[in-house]
Design a protein around this motif. Structure first.
Motif, PDB file in Angstrom:
ATOM      1  N   PRO A 186       0.941  -1.179  -0.074  1.00  0.00           N
ATOM      2  CA  PRO A 186       0.000   0.070  -0.013  1.00  0.00           C
ATOM      3  C   PRO A 186       1.055   1.201   0.107  1.00  0.00           C
ATOM      4  CG  PRO A 186      -0.420  -1.360   1.681  1.00  0.00           C
ATOM      5  CD  PRO A 186       0.759  -1.813   1.229  1.00  0.00           C
ATOM      6  N   GLY A 187       0.163   2.333  -0.536  1.00  0.00           N
ATOM      7  CA  GLY A 187       1.018   3.634  -0.034  1.00  0.00           C
ATOM      8  C   GLY A 187       0.137   4.473   1.035  1.00  0.00           C
ATOM      9  N   PRO A 188       0.316   5.673   0.843  1.00  0.00           N
ATOM     10  CA  PRO A 188      -0.439   6.472   2.238  1.00  0.00           C
ATOM     11  C   PRO A 188      -1.861   6.118   2.005  1.00  0.00           C
ATOM     12  CG  PRO A 188       1.077   7.872   0.892  1.00  0.00           C
ATOM     13  CD  PRO A 188       1.056   6.516   0.122  1.00  0.00           C
ATOM     14  N   THR A 189      -2.468   5.700   3.229  1.00  0.00           N
ATOM     15  CA  THR A 189      -3.776   5.219   3.310  1.00  0.00           C
ATOM     16  C   THR A 189      -4.608   6.032   4.281  1.00  0.00           C
ATOM     17  OG1 THR A 189      -3.164   3.089   2.132  1.00  0.00           O
ATOM     18  CG2 THR A 189      -5.347   3.013   3.304  1.00  0.00           C
ATOM     19  N   ARG A 190      -5.763   6.169   4.155  1.00  0.00           N
ATOM     20  CA  ARG A 190      -6.765   6.848   5.054  1.00  0.00           C
ATOM     21  C   ARG A 190      -7.193   5.886   6.091  1.00  0.00           C
ATOM     22  NH1 ARG A 190      -9.565   9.471   1.701  1.00  0.00           N
ATOM     23  NH2 ARG A 190      -8.380  11.162   1.197  1.00  0.00           N
ATOM     24  N   THR A 191      -6.240   5.595   7.056  1.00  0.00           N
ATOM     25  CA  THR A 191      -6.457   4.907   8.245  1.00  0.00           C
ATOM     26  C   THR A 191      -6.516   5.617   9.333  1.00  0.00           C
ATOM     27  OG1 THR A 191      -3.995   4.432   8.720  1.00  0.00           O
ATOM     28  CG2 THR A 191      -5.011   2.803   7.238  1.00  0.00           C
ATOM     29  N   GLU A 192      -6.893   5.264  10.510  1.00  0.00           N
ATOM     30  CA  GLU A 192      -7.269   6.048  11.865  1.00  0.00           C
ATOM     31  C   GLU A 192      -5.927   6.624  12.248  1.00  0.00           C
ATOM     32  OE1 GLU A 192     -10.554   3.071  11.839  1.00  0.00           O
ATOM     33  OE2 GLU A 192      -8.575   3.019  11.071  1.00  0.00           O
ATOM     34  N   GLY A 193      -4.768   5.694  11.789  1.00  0.00           N
ATOM     35  CA  GLY A 193      -3.544   6.324  12.325  1.00  0.00           C
ATOM     36  C   GLY A 193      -3.051   7.494  11.367  1.00  0.00           C
ATOM     37  N   ALA A 194      -3.228   7.369  10.235  1.00  0.00           N
ATOM     38  CA  ALA A 194      -3.009   8.331   9.284  1.00  0.00           C
ATOM     39  C   ALA A 194      -3.661   9.507   9.419  1.00  0.00           C
ATOM     40  CB  ALA A 194      -3.074   7.770   7.799  1.00  0.00           C
ATOM     41  N   LYS A 195      -4.869   9.358   9.693  1.00  0.00           N
ATOM     42  CA  LYS A 195      -5.926  10.532   9.917  1.00  0.00           C
ATOM     43  C   LYS A 195      -5.462  11.212  11.247  1.00  0.00           C
ATOM     44  CE  LYS A 195      -9.745   8.322   9.535  1.00  0.00           C
ATOM     45  NZ  LYS A 195     -11.251   8.089   9.321  1.00  0.00           N
ATOM     46  N   ALA A 212      -1.440  19.196  10.470  1.00  0.00           N
ATOM     47  CA  ALA A 212      -2.387  20.300  10.012  1.00  0.00           C
ATOM     48  C   ALA A 212      -2.675  21.306  11.050  1.00  0.00           C
ATOM     49  CB  ALA A 212      -3.900  19.814   9.733  1.00  0.00           C
ATOM     50  N   ALA A 213      -2.856  20.841  12.401  1.00  0.00           N
ATOM     51  CA  ALA A 213      -2.658  21.861  13.473  1.00  0.00           C
ATOM     52  C   ALA A 213      -1.356  22.768  13.662  1.00  0.00           C
ATOM     53  CB  ALA A 213      -2.879  21.106  14.853  1.00  0.00           C
ATOM     54  N   GLU A 214      -0.298  22.049  13.320  1.00  0.00           N
ATOM     55  CA  GLU A 214       1.110  22.587  13.219  1.00  0.00           C
ATOM     56  C   GLU A 214       1.032  23.742  12.265  1.00  0.00           C
ATOM     57  OE1 GLU A 214       4.175  19.748  13.465  1.00  0.00           O
ATOM     58  OE2 GLU A 214       3.586  18.640  15.077  1.00  0.00           O
ATOM     59  N   ARG A 215       0.390  23.136  11.093  1.00  0.00           N
ATOM     60  CA  ARG A 215       0.709  24.183   9.777  1.00  0.00           C
ATOM     61  C   ARG A 215      -0.451  25.245   9.541  1.00  0.00           C
ATOM     62  NH1 ARG A 215       3.928  21.016   6.318  1.00  0.00           N
ATOM     63  NH2 ARG A 215       3.612  22.385   4.555  1.00  0.00           N
ATOM     64  N   MET A 251      -3.955  19.207   4.351  1.00  0.00           N
ATOM     65  CA  MET A 251      -2.554  18.641   4.855  1.00  0.00           C
ATOM     66  C   MET A 251      -2.251  17.366   4.063  1.00  0.00           C
ATOM     67  SD  MET A 251      -0.274  19.109   6.816  1.00  0.00           S
ATOM     68  CE  MET A 251       1.100  18.534   5.905  1.00  0.00           C
ATOM     69  N   GLU A 252      -3.354  16.431   3.881  1.00  0.00           N
ATOM     70  CA  GLU A 252      -3.074  15.296   3.036  1.00  0.00           C
ATOM     71  C   GLU A 252      -2.554  15.481   1.679  1.00  0.00           C
ATOM     72  OE1 GLU A 252      -6.345  12.677   2.461  1.00  0.00           O
ATOM     73  OE2 GLU A 252      -6.662  12.290   4.576  1.00  0.00           O
ATOM     74  N   THR A 253      -3.035  16.672   1.036  1.00  0.00           N
ATOM     75  CA  THR A 253      -2.517  17.063  -0.351  1.00  0.00           C
ATOM     76  C   THR A 253      -1.049  17.639   0.016  1.00  0.00           C
ATOM     77  OG1 THR A 253      -4.614  17.811  -0.910  1.00  0.00           O
ATOM     78  CG2 THR A 253      -2.764  18.782  -2.250  1.00  0.00           C
ATOM     79  N   LEU A 254      -0.709  18.220   0.803  1.00  0.00           N
ATOM     80  CA  LEU A 254       0.500  18.781   1.147  1.00  0.00           C
ATOM     81  C   LEU A 254       1.459  17.918   1.499  1.00  0.00           C
ATOM     82  CD1 LEU A 254      -0.263  22.087   3.603  1.00  0.00           C
ATOM     83  CD2 LEU A 254       1.257  22.169   1.469  1.00  0.00           C
ATOM     84  N   LEU A 310      -2.007   8.862  -8.219  1.00  0.00           N
ATOM     85  CA  LEU A 310      -3.325   8.729  -7.739  1.00  0.00           C
ATOM     86  C   LEU A 310      -3.759  10.255  -6.996  1.00  0.00           C
ATOM     87  CD1 LEU A 310      -5.889   6.805  -7.073  1.00  0.00           C
ATOM     88  CD2 LEU A 310      -4.862   6.379  -4.699  1.00  0.00           C
ATOM     89  N   ARG A 311      -2.770  10.729  -6.490  1.00  0.00           N
ATOM     90  CA  ARG A 311      -2.746  11.959  -6.048  1.00  0.00           C
ATOM     91  C   ARG A 311      -3.936  12.269  -4.645  1.00  0.00           C
ATOM     92  NH1 ARG A 311      -1.628  16.012 -11.474  1.00  0.00           N
ATOM     93  NH2 ARG A 311       0.247  15.085 -11.864  1.00  0.00           N
ATOM     94  N   ARG A 312      -4.258  11.164  -4.146  1.00  0.00           N
ATOM     95  CA  ARG A 312      -4.929  11.198  -2.949  1.00  0.00           C
ATOM     96  C   ARG A 312      -4.468  10.119  -2.113  1.00  0.00           C
ATOM     97  NH1 ARG A 312      -8.486   7.242  -3.172  1.00  0.00           N
ATOM     98  NH2 ARG A 312      -9.270   6.528  -5.366  1.00  0.00           N
TER      99      ARG A 312
END
Length: 265
Positions: free
Chosen positions: A185-194, A201-204, A211-214, A225-227
């Motif tokens: 897998p690549g970056p995946t929207r799991t609980e840990g990743a979120k 996101a809070a830091e930035r 933040m996912e796009t960044l 895939l770009r997401r």
């Protein structure tokens, strides 16, 4: 239309109370397999079993409370479930740590959890699969095995090791009817990743979605895939690799990483 049918097959998925592991367990249950999940927390296991039942319309999934990252935990799993037809070694930990701050204990921990958990379970369950002439073993690796991330070298190395184990075990089981593959897998929207994206996101000072796009732009710029992928998208490949239809796919590194890896091979 391809119909994957796994009725009568016993499956075991580690690291399966959330994220990719839970999605794999749900997918296997929906295909008819008997599913056993593993977790260290009873409440999380119970919640995951309820989600599997809701997704599959069946209530026969089972849970084992154990830590596969230890030899004792693997023994507990094997004692409670002596034989399986489909083994998905999904358990894994990760976290950004500068290379010079990764001490021996961190290297040892990530190797025990990410690599040895799968080695111990595959060593046991492959024997029965070989004797029965059918089986599916999967090691959930990562695109980080091919693109070792500078921010977590130990993670990438552990995932590269998994691919070595997978390819080697496929050779050991050649001609037996048991297939062995790694899933990347690549970056995946799991609980840990979120959670990680929310912290960044809070830091930035941006939204988690931005933040996912960044993150992809800065850390995985080659993504096609770009997401972030959804866990179910990864699980779909795992369910196919577990199916009778995937009988000629073995010794492979199957990528579901959105085209991040710069390779035509």
């Amino acid at each position: 239309m391809m119909k994957i049918e796994l009725t009568g097959k016993q499956s075991l998925v580690t690291g399966s109370t959330a994220g990719i592991g839970l999605a794999i367990a749900q997918g296997l249950a929906e295909a008819g397999a008997s599913v056993t999940i593993v977790g260290r927390d009873q409440a999380k296991v119970d919640k995951a079993l309820a989600e599997i039942a809701n997704a599959s319309g069946r209530d026969d999934a089972k849970g084992i409370i154990a830590d596969p990252g230890t030899a004792e935990g693997c023994r507990t799993i094997i004692e409670q479930l002596p034989e399986v037809d489909v083994l998905v070694n999904n358990l894994g930990i990760y976290g950004g740590v500068p290379f010079f701050d990764i001490d021996d204990a961190a290297w040892e921990e990530i190797f025990q959890v990410n690599v040895m958990s799968g080695v111990r379970l595959a060593r046991h369950y492959a024997t029965g699969m070989k004797a029965r002439g059918w089986g599916r073993i999967q090691f959930i690796s990562s695109e980080s095995a091919l693109n070792i991330p500078s921010e977590m070298v130990h993670y990438g190395v552990s995932k590269a090791a998994l691919q070595g184990v997978s390819r080697g075990l496929a050779k050991v089981l050649a001609g037996t009817g048991v297939t062995v593959n790694s899933i990347l897998p690549g970056p995946t929207r799991t609980e840990g990743a979120k959670a990680m994206m929310a912290d960044l996101a809070a830091e930035r000072g941006v939204s988690p979605e931005a933040m996912e796009t960044l993150f992809l732009d800065e850390n995985r710029p080659s993504t096609l895939l770009r997401r972030f992928a959804e866990p179910e998208e990864v699980a779909s490949l795992c369910v196919y690799a577990a199916s009778p239809q995937a009988s000629a796919t073995t010794g492979a590194a199957l990528r579901v990483e959105g085209g991040i890896v710069e390779s035509i091979a």
